[in-house]
Motif scaffolding. Sequence first.
Motif, mmCIF file in Angstrom:
data_model
loop_
_atom_site.group_PDB
_atom_site.id
_atom_site.type_symbol
_atom_site.label_atom_id
_atom_site.label_comp_id
_atom_site.label_asym_id
_atom_site.label_seq_id
_atom_site.Cartn_x
_atom_site.Cartn_y
_atom_site.Cartn_z
ATOM 1 N N THR A 1 52.328 1.840 29.957
ATOM 2 C CA THR A 1 53.574 1.113 30.172
ATOM 3 C C THR A 1 53.315 -0.368 29.986
ATOM 4 N N GLY A 2 54.259 -1.056 29.351
ATOM 5 C CA GLY A 2 54.118 -2.495 29.160
ATOM 6 C C GLY A 2 55.473 -3.169 29.199
ATOM 7 N N TYR A 3 55.440 -4.491 29.388
ATOM 8 C CA TYR A 3 56.673 -5.269 29.380
ATOM 9 C C TYR A 3 56.408 -6.622 28.746
ATOM 10 N N GLN A 4 57.458 -7.252 28.268
ATOM 11 C CA GLN A 4 57.380 -8.618 27.766
ATOM 12 C C GLN A 4 58.738 -9.284 27.917
ATOM 13 N N VAL A 5 58.705 -10.600 28.114
ATOM 14 C CA VAL A 5 59.920 -11.400 28.124
ATOM 15 C C VAL A 5 60.020 -12.090 26.778
ATOM 16 N N THR A 6 61.132 -11.922 26.108
ATOM 17 C CA THR A 6 61.284 -12.430 24.753
ATOM 18 C C THR A 6 61.814 -13.859 24.754
ATOM 19 N N SER A 7 61.539 -14.560 23.662
ATOM 20 C CA SER A 7 62.049 -15.921 23.491
ATOM 21 C C SER A 7 62.914 -16.042 22.248
ATOM 22 N N ALA A 8 63.067 -14.958 21.510
ATOM 23 C CA ALA A 8 63.918 -14.943 20.322
ATOM 24 C C ALA A 8 64.434 -13.529 20.123
ATOM 25 N N THR A 9 65.572 -13.405 19.484
ATOM 26 C CA THR A 9 66.097 -12.078 19.210
ATOM 27 C C THR A 9 65.195 -11.350 18.213
ATOM 28 N N GLY A 10 65.204 -10.026 18.279
ATOM 29 C CA GLY A 10 64.375 -9.235 17.379
ATOM 30 C C GLY A 10 64.437 -7.776 17.752
ATOM 31 N N THR A 11 63.610 -6.963 17.083
ATOM 32 C CA THR A 11 63.464 -5.546 17.429
ATOM 33 C C THR A 11 62.085 -5.340 18.039
ATOM 34 N N PHE A 12 61.964 -4.318 18.882
ATOM 35 C CA PHE A 12 60.736 -4.122 19.645
ATOM 36 C C PHE A 12 60.368 -2.643 19.669
ATOM 37 N N THR A 13 59.054 -2.383 19.521
ATOM 38 C CA THR A 13 58.536 -1.022 19.456
ATOM 39 C C THR A 13 57.336 -0.899 20.378
ATOM 40 N N TYR A 14 57.275 0.170 21.156
ATOM 41 C CA TYR A 14 56.096 0.467 21.967
ATOM 42 C C TYR A 14 55.353 1.595 21.272
ATOM 43 N N SER A 15 54.118 1.307 20.784
ATOM 44 C CA SER A 15 53.418 2.278 19.947
ATOM 45 C C SER A 15 51.917 2.057 20.007
ATOM 46 N N GLY A 16 51.167 3.077 19.588
ATOM 47 C CA GLY A 16 49.718 2.999 19.559
ATOM 48 C C GLY A 16 49.131 4.303 19.069
ATOM 49 N N THR A 17 47.868 4.548 19.394
ATOM 50 C CA THR A 17 47.186 5.759 18.955
ATOM 51 C C THR A 17 46.874 6.649 20.160
ATOM 52 N N CYS A 18 46.555 7.919 19.856
ATOM 53 C CA CYS A 18 46.232 8.883 20.898
ATOM 54 C C CYS A 18 45.528 10.063 20.250
ATOM 55 N N THR A 19 45.018 10.962 21.081
ATOM 56 C CA THR A 19 44.519 12.230 20.568
ATOM 57 C C THR A 19 45.678 12.993 19.932
ATOM 58 N N ALA A 20 45.442 13.565 18.759
ATOM 59 C CA ALA A 20 46.513 14.288 18.066
ATOM 60 C C ALA A 20 47.106 15.361 18.966
ATOM 61 N N GLY A 21 48.404 15.318 19.135
ATOM 62 C CA GLY A 21 49.072 16.268 20.014
ATOM 63 C C GLY A 21 50.475 15.808 20.328
ATOM 64 N N VAL A 22 50.940 16.113 21.536
ATOM 65 C CA VAL A 22 52.304 15.778 21.909
ATOM 66 C C VAL A 22 52.383 14.334 22.409
ATOM 67 N N SER A 23 53.541 13.716 22.204
ATOM 68 C CA SER A 23 53.776 12.374 22.737
ATOM 69 C C SER A 23 55.260 12.149 22.909
ATOM 70 N N ALA A 24 55.589 11.288 23.872
ATOM 71 C CA ALA A 24 56.967 10.866 24.114
ATOM 72 C C ALA A 24 56.935 9.383 24.454
ATOM 73 N N ALA A 25 57.817 8.606 23.856
ATOM 74 C CA ALA A 25 57.815 7.160 24.082
ATOM 75 C C ALA A 25 59.241 6.625 24.121
ATOM 76 N N VAL A 26 59.424 5.578 24.940
ATOM 77 C CA VAL A 26 60.738 4.974 25.152
ATOM 78 C C VAL A 26 60.581 3.463 25.173
ATOM 79 N N VAL A 27 61.539 2.744 24.603
ATOM 80 C CA VAL A 27 61.600 1.293 24.751
ATOM 81 C C VAL A 27 63.027 0.904 25.086
ATOM 82 N N VAL A 28 63.196 -0.037 26.028
ATOM 83 C CA VAL A 28 64.516 -0.563 26.384
ATOM 84 C C VAL A 28 64.431 -2.083 26.437
ATOM 85 N N THR A 29 65.545 -2.742 26.111
ATOM 86 C CA THR A 29 65.648 -4.187 26.293
ATOM 87 C C THR A 29 66.765 -4.449 27.296
#
Length: 223
Positions: free
Chosen positions: A177-205
């Motif tokens: 889980t991570g968070y950031q406070v933005t200083s400009a408008t834009g799009t945001f993605t929470y992503s990375g690597t893992c062992t091949a298998g199942v994953s679920a991810a969510v991002v909200v602004t």
Amino acid sequence: MPTVVHATTAKSLSVTIPATTAGNCLIVAVDSHDTTGAAVPTITGITLGGAAGNFGALKSAAVNNGSQTVGAFIWADPNCAGGQTAIVVSGTNLAVNATQGGVTVLEVSGLASTLLALLDKFNTNTATLASTYTSNASGTTTQAAELVVGTAAVQANITTPGAPWTEPSGLNTDSGTGYQVTSATGTFTYSGTCTAGVSAAVVVTLLPPAAAGQAPAVVNAAR
């Protein structure tokens, strides 16, 4: 700029947090991982100090591949009660314990005080065979200063995205889980690597009050 006063971790559906300040916003991110192939998890409610308060669901994602099940959830209480220290998450098929999953709680000042006004943009995503995970990109934010929160549950060995995300340490290696406070408008993605298998991810602004326009400030972060 935000100020993180406390960052603690909990590998449990019960989380002890620093005493809340009335009127602040609580953001709860839950990552669940079941290794038995149980049905996909759901959250039925979250309490603060034993009371339901103003909690409601923002966004979630969950998937089952027959042997592994993961779920990622973000809930919020946009106008919390003061002086409370106990968060309890309830649901079905939630798997959060010493070795699997985890819960993150952020207490935030300077955000909108209703669920309807709080959520700006979002995205969710699931995968069953990939060695990467992603929330996919949010829509373009409405305001320059927003709080962005991302969370992910994976089969194993997560690598979180790092800066500019702030990611308090202590979750199991199948959760991030991570968070950031933005200083400009834009799009945001929470992503990375893992062992091949199942994953679920969510991002909200998340938006500050419409009339205030000040940057959000994270005053407590617990997970």
